[in-house]
Design a protein around this motif. Structure first.
Motif, PDB file in Angstrom:
ATOM      1  N   PRO A  61       0.812  -1.217   0.000  1.00 19.32           N
ATOM      2  CA  PRO A  61       0.000   0.000   0.000  1.00 19.32           C
ATOM      3  C   PRO A  61       0.846   1.268   0.000  1.00 19.32           C
ATOM      4  CG  PRO A  61       0.040  -0.945   2.203  1.00 19.32           C
ATOM      5  CD  PRO A  61       0.741  -1.925   1.302  1.00 19.32           C
ATOM      6  N   GLY A  62       0.340   2.283  -0.686  1.00 21.65           N
ATOM      7  CA  GLY A  62       0.918   3.614  -0.643  1.00 21.65           C
ATOM      8  C   GLY A  62      -0.004   4.518   0.156  1.00 21.65           C
ATOM      9  N   LEU A  63       0.498   5.080   1.235  1.00 21.80           N
ATOM     10  CA  LEU A  63      -0.321   5.889   2.142  1.00 21.80           C
ATOM     11  C   LEU A  63       0.026   7.363   2.006  1.00 21.80           C
ATOM     12  CD1 LEU A  63      -0.027   3.761   5.428  1.00 21.80           C
ATOM     13  CD2 LEU A  63      -1.474   3.364   3.428  1.00 21.80           C
ATOM     14  N   PHE A  64      -0.770   8.185   2.636  1.00 21.03           N
ATOM     15  CA  PHE A  64      -0.402   9.584   2.810  1.00 21.03           C
ATOM     16  C   PHE A  64      -0.077   9.789   4.278  1.00 21.03           C
ATOM     17  CE2 PHE A  64      -0.831  14.060   3.628  1.00 21.03           C
ATOM     18  CZ  PHE A  64      -0.204  14.622   2.523  1.00 21.03           C
ATOM     19  N   GLY A  65       1.166  10.185   4.543  1.00 18.10           N
ATOM     20  CA  GLY A  65       1.579  10.526   5.899  1.00 18.10           C
ATOM     21  C   GLY A  65       1.533   9.390   6.889  1.00 18.10           C
ATOM     22  N   HIS A  66       1.743   8.132   6.427  1.00 20.43           N
ATOM     23  CA  HIS A  66       1.777   6.966   7.318  1.00 20.43           C
ATOM     24  C   HIS A  66       0.457   6.763   8.069  1.00 20.43           C
ATOM     25  CE1 HIS A  66       6.070   6.494   6.588  1.00 20.43           C
ATOM     26  NE2 HIS A  66       6.253   7.759   6.919  1.00 20.43           N
ATOM     27  N   ARG A  67      -0.648   7.206   7.498  1.00 25.34           N
ATOM     28  CA  ARG A  67      -1.933   7.089   8.187  1.00 25.34           C
ATOM     29  C   ARG A  67      -2.500   5.681   8.010  1.00 25.34           C
ATOM     30  NH1 ARG A  67      -5.046  11.465   9.638  1.00 25.34           N
ATOM     31  NH2 ARG A  67      -6.452   9.822  10.346  1.00 25.34           N
ATOM     32  N   MET A  68      -2.048   4.772   8.840  1.00 27.41           N
ATOM     33  CA  MET A  68      -2.509   3.390   8.802  1.00 27.41           C
ATOM     34  C   MET A  68      -3.868   3.212   9.467  1.00 27.41           C
ATOM     35  SD  MET A  68       0.976   1.305   9.759  1.00 27.41           S
ATOM     36  CE  MET A  68       2.518   1.581   8.886  1.00 27.41           C
ATOM     37  N   ASP A  69      -4.294   4.225  10.212  1.00 28.68           N
ATOM     38  CA  ASP A  69      -5.512   4.094  11.008  1.00 28.68           C
ATOM     39  C   ASP A  69      -6.778   4.426  10.242  1.00 28.68           C
ATOM     40  OD1 ASP A  69      -4.557   6.765  10.880  1.00 28.68           O
ATOM     41  OD2 ASP A  69      -5.919   7.337  12.503  1.00 28.68           O
ATOM     42  N   ASP A  70      -6.649   4.952   9.014  1.00 32.00           N
ATOM     43  CA  ASP A  70      -7.812   5.425   8.268  1.00 32.00           C
ATOM     44  C   ASP A  70      -7.708   4.955   6.817  1.00 32.00           C
ATOM     45  OD1 ASP A  70      -9.804   6.843   6.938  1.00 32.00           O
ATOM     46  OD2 ASP A  70      -9.491   8.680   8.100  1.00 32.00           O
ATOM     47  N   PRO A  71      -8.645   4.125   6.338  1.00 31.33           N
ATOM     48  CA  PRO A  71      -8.561   3.622   4.959  1.00 31.33           C
ATOM     49  C   PRO A  71      -8.616   4.719   3.909  1.00 31.33           C
ATOM     50  CG  PRO A  71     -10.691   3.072   5.957  1.00 31.33           C
ATOM     51  CD  PRO A  71      -9.814   3.575   7.048  1.00 31.33           C
ATOM     52  N   ASP A  72      -9.148   5.887   4.257  1.00 30.27           N
ATOM     53  CA  ASP A  72      -9.183   6.992   3.294  1.00 30.27           C
ATOM     54  C   ASP A  72      -7.780   7.431   2.884  1.00 30.27           C
ATOM     55  OD1 ASP A  72     -11.913   7.039   3.221  1.00 30.27           O
ATOM     56  OD2 ASP A  72     -12.139   8.775   4.541  1.00 30.27           O
ATOM     57  N   TYR A  73      -6.799   7.155   3.739  1.00 32.79           N
ATOM     58  CA  TYR A  73      -5.430   7.590   3.461  1.00 32.79           C
ATOM     59  C   TYR A  73      -4.599   6.516   2.756  1.00 32.79           C
ATOM     60  CZ  TYR A  73      -6.368  11.752   6.195  1.00 32.79           C
ATOM     61  OH  TYR A  73      -6.897  12.939   6.646  1.00 32.79           O
ATOM     62  N   PHE A  74      -5.219   5.402   2.395  1.00 31.82           N
ATOM     63  CA  PHE A  74      -4.578   4.403   1.538  1.00 31.82           C
ATOM     64  C   PHE A  74      -4.769   4.891   0.102  1.00 31.82           C
ATOM     65  CE2 PHE A  74      -4.427   2.269   5.404  1.00 31.82           C
ATOM     66  CZ  PHE A  74      -3.757   1.055   5.304  1.00 31.82           C
ATOM     67  N   VAL A  75      -3.890   5.778  -0.330  1.00 32.07           N
ATOM     68  CA  VAL A  75      -4.138   6.546  -1.550  1.00 32.07           C
ATOM     69  C   VAL A  75      -3.596   5.883  -2.810  1.00 32.07           C
ATOM     70  CG1 VAL A  75      -4.219   8.736  -0.304  1.00 32.07           C
ATOM     71  CG2 VAL A  75      -2.032   7.908  -1.212  1.00 32.07           C
ATOM     72  N   ALA A  76      -2.754   4.859  -2.661  1.00 31.98           N
ATOM     73  CA  ALA A  76      -2.116   4.265  -3.835  1.00 31.98           C
ATOM     74  C   ALA A  76      -1.709   2.829  -3.515  1.00 31.98           C
ATOM     75  CB  ALA A  76      -0.886   5.079  -4.254  1.00 31.98           C
ATOM     76  N   ALA A  77      -1.192   2.149  -4.522  1.00 36.41           N
ATOM     77  CA  ALA A  77      -0.673   0.797  -4.340  1.00 36.41           C
ATOM     78  C   ALA A  77       0.429   0.548  -5.353  1.00 36.41           C
ATOM     79  CB  ALA A  77      -1.786  -0.244  -4.512  1.00 36.41           C
ATOM     80  N   ALA A  78       1.347  -0.326  -4.989  1.00 39.67           N
ATOM     81  CA  ALA A  78       2.423  -0.705  -5.905  1.00 39.67           C
ATOM     82  C   ALA A  78       1.885  -1.658  -6.965  1.00 39.67           C
ATOM     83  CB  ALA A  78       3.563  -1.356  -5.138  1.00 39.67           C
ATOM     84  N   ILE A  79       2.278  -1.424  -8.209  1.00 38.43           N
ATOM     85  CA  ILE A  79       1.960  -2.334  -9.313  1.00 38.43           C
ATOM     86  C   ILE A  79       3.140  -3.258  -9.572  1.00 38.43           C
ATOM     87  CG2 ILE A  79       1.373  -2.501 -11.756  1.00 38.43           C
ATOM     88  CD1 ILE A  79       0.173   0.295 -11.542  1.00 38.43           C
ATOM     89  N   GLU A  80       4.329  -2.666  -9.582  1.00 38.18           N
ATOM     90  CA  GLU A  80       5.573  -3.419  -9.794  1.00 38.18           C
ATOM     91  C   GLU A  80       6.610  -2.936  -8.791  1.00 38.18           C
ATOM     92  OE1 GLU A  80       6.870  -2.581 -13.729  1.00 38.18           O
ATOM     93  OE2 GLU A  80       5.055  -3.345 -14.697  1.00 38.18           O
ATOM     94  N   GLU A  81       7.432  -3.866  -8.310  1.00 37.04           N
ATOM     95  CA  GLU A  81       8.562  -3.519  -7.453  1.00 37.04           C
ATOM     96  C   GLU A  81       9.798  -4.262  -7.938  1.00 37.04           C
ATOM     97  OE1 GLU A  81       7.969  -3.587  -3.065  1.00 37.04           O
ATOM     98  OE2 GLU A  81       6.066  -4.537  -3.590  1.00 37.04           O
ATOM     99  N   ASP A  82      10.933  -3.621  -7.867  1.00 37.57           N
ATOM    100  CA  ASP A  82      12.183  -4.310  -8.144  1.00 37.57           C
ATOM    101  C   ASP A  82      13.330  -3.522  -7.539  1.00 37.57           C
ATOM    102  OD1 ASP A  82      12.852  -2.195  -9.940  1.00 37.57           O
ATOM    103  OD2 ASP A  82      11.851  -3.242 -11.582  1.00 37.57           O
ATOM    104  N   GLU A  83      14.514  -4.099  -7.603  1.00 38.04           N
ATOM    105  CA  GLU A  83      15.746  -3.424  -7.222  1.00 38.04           C
ATOM    106  C   GLU A  83      16.601  -3.247  -8.471  1.00 38.04           C
ATOM    107  OE1 GLU A  83      18.120  -5.083  -4.181  1.00 38.04           O
ATOM    108  OE2 GLU A  83      16.643  -4.835  -2.580  1.00 38.04           O
ATOM    109  N   ASP A  84      17.223  -2.077  -8.608  1.00 34.25           N
ATOM    110  CA  ASP A  84      18.239  -1.880  -9.628  1.00 34.25           C
ATOM    111  C   ASP A  84      19.477  -1.304  -8.962  1.00 34.25           C
ATOM    112  OD1 ASP A  84      17.703   0.836  -9.262  1.00 34.25           O
ATOM    113  OD2 ASP A  84      16.461   0.992 -11.061  1.00 34.25           O
ATOM    114  N   ASP A  85      20.433  -0.859  -9.733  1.00 29.36           N
ATOM    115  CA  ASP A  85      21.668  -0.356  -9.133  1.00 29.36           C
ATOM    116  C   ASP A  85      21.438   0.898  -8.297  1.00 29.36           C
ATOM    117  OD1 ASP A  85      23.164  -2.383 -10.220  1.00 29.36           O
ATOM    118  OD2 ASP A  85      23.734  -1.255 -12.005  1.00 29.36           O
TER     119      ASP A  85
END
Length: 248
Positions: A61-85
Motif C-alpha cells: 500500500p501507498g499511504l499519505f503521511g503513514h496514516r494506517m488508522d484510516d482507509p481513506d489515506y490508503f491513496v495508492a498501491a504498488a503495481i511493480e517492485e524491483d531493485e536496480d543499481d
C-alpha cells in the motif's frame, strides 16, 4: 517499526509516459553516504520482501503521511517492485476513484508533495566501514509495511534540504539580476516569520526534552509508526517548517 524519508524525483502521469494516476518512485536508494541515523541500505535489502509479495499477489500500500488508522489515506498501491543499481524502485498507481487518492496525485504532479517515506522492521543489519573510512550501520534485510507520500519527512535533514533548495533558487535569481515579483517578496516575509517559529519551537522542544529527560527517546506517532528520535505525528517544529516551505 521505523521509518526513513528522502526527497525524490517523481515520475507521474501522461507527461512522464505513464497512464493517468501512475507513478514511479525510489522510496530508498543504495547510496553509500550514511543518513542522519548513520544507516546505509545494502543492495538486496528489499529483494526477499519483493519476491514474497510478488509470489503471494500482495500489492504494497501507498499511504499519505503513514496514516494506517484510516482507509481513506490508503491513496495508492504498488503495481511493480524491483531493485536496480540505484535503489528500490516502485511503479504504482493512485486510487483515482478515492478523493484523497486523486488529491494526492495532484499534489505530487504539481510538486507540492516532494518526499517519500517508508515504514519497516530491520531483519538483518551489521556495522561496516565504508570506502572512505566512515563507519555505518548497514541495513541488509528489511521487512517493509508501506510507503508514504509526505510533505515533510520524519528525517529532519531532508526537510532542511527542501527548504534550502527553495531559498537558494530565489537567491540565485537575485544574484543574476532578476527582479522578484511582489508575491515572492511577500513569501520571503512569511518565510522570515516561519523561521522564527521554527527556532522558537526547536528551543521549546529542547527545553522540554531536557526537563523530562527524554532526549534520544524513540517517539511514537499517531499511527503507531516509530522513528529514531523524531515523532511521525506533527510536532510544533514540523508544523513550523511546513509553514515555511508552503510559503515559498
Amino acid at each position: 517499526m521505523k521509518i526513513k524519508s528522502l526527497p525524490v524525483a517523481f515520475k507521474a502521469g501522461p507527461d512522464d509516459g505513464l497512464a493517468e494516476g501512475e507513478f514511479i518512485v525510489y522510496p530508498s536508494t543504495f547510496t553509500r553516504t550514511p543518513d542522519a541515523y548513520g544507516d546505509v541500505v545494502a543492495k538486496g535489502a528489499f529483494a526477499e520482501g519483493i519476491a514474497h509479495r510478488r509470489d503471494a499477489g500482495i500489492h504494497l500500500p501507498g499511504l499519505f503521511g503513514h496514516r494506517m488508522d484510516d482507509p481513506d489515506y490508503f491513496v495508492a498501491a504498488a503495481i511493480e517492485e524491483d531493485e536496480d543499481d540505484h535503489g528500490w524502485r516502485v511503479k504504482g498507481a493512485f486510487d483515482m476513484d478515492a478523493p484523497k487518492g486523486a488529491q494526492t496525485y495532484r499534489l505530487v504532479k504539481s510538486g507540492r508533495v516532494r518526499e517519500l517515506s517508508f515504514a519497516y522492521d530491520t531483519l538483518e543489519e551489521a556495522q561496516v566501514t565504508l570506502d572512505d573510512g566512515t563507519k555505518a550501520n548497514e541495513l541488509r534485510k528489511l521487512d517493509v509495511f508501506e510507503f508514504s507520500f509526505v510533505p515533510i519527512g520524519a528525517n529532519r535533514d531532508t526537510s532542511v534540504v527542501a527548504v534550502k533548495s527553495a531559498t537558494v533558487a530565489l537567491l540565485d535569481g537575485l544574484k543574476a539580476g532578476r527582479v522578484l515579483a511582489q508575491k515572492h517578496i511577500d513569501s520571503l516575509r512569511s518565510a522570515q516569520e516561519a523561521i522564527g517559529a521554527v527556532i522558537a519551537a526547536a528551543e521549546a522542544d529542547t527545553d522540554q526534552e531536557k526537563a523530562g529527560g527524554s532526549a534520544g527517546a524513540k517517539d511514537e506517532g499517531a499511527a503507531g509508526v516509530k522513528s529514531e528520535g523524531v515523532a511521525v505525528s506533527p510536532s510544533r517544529r514540523l508544523l513550523a517548517i511546513n509553514q515555511f516551505i508552503q510559503s515559498l
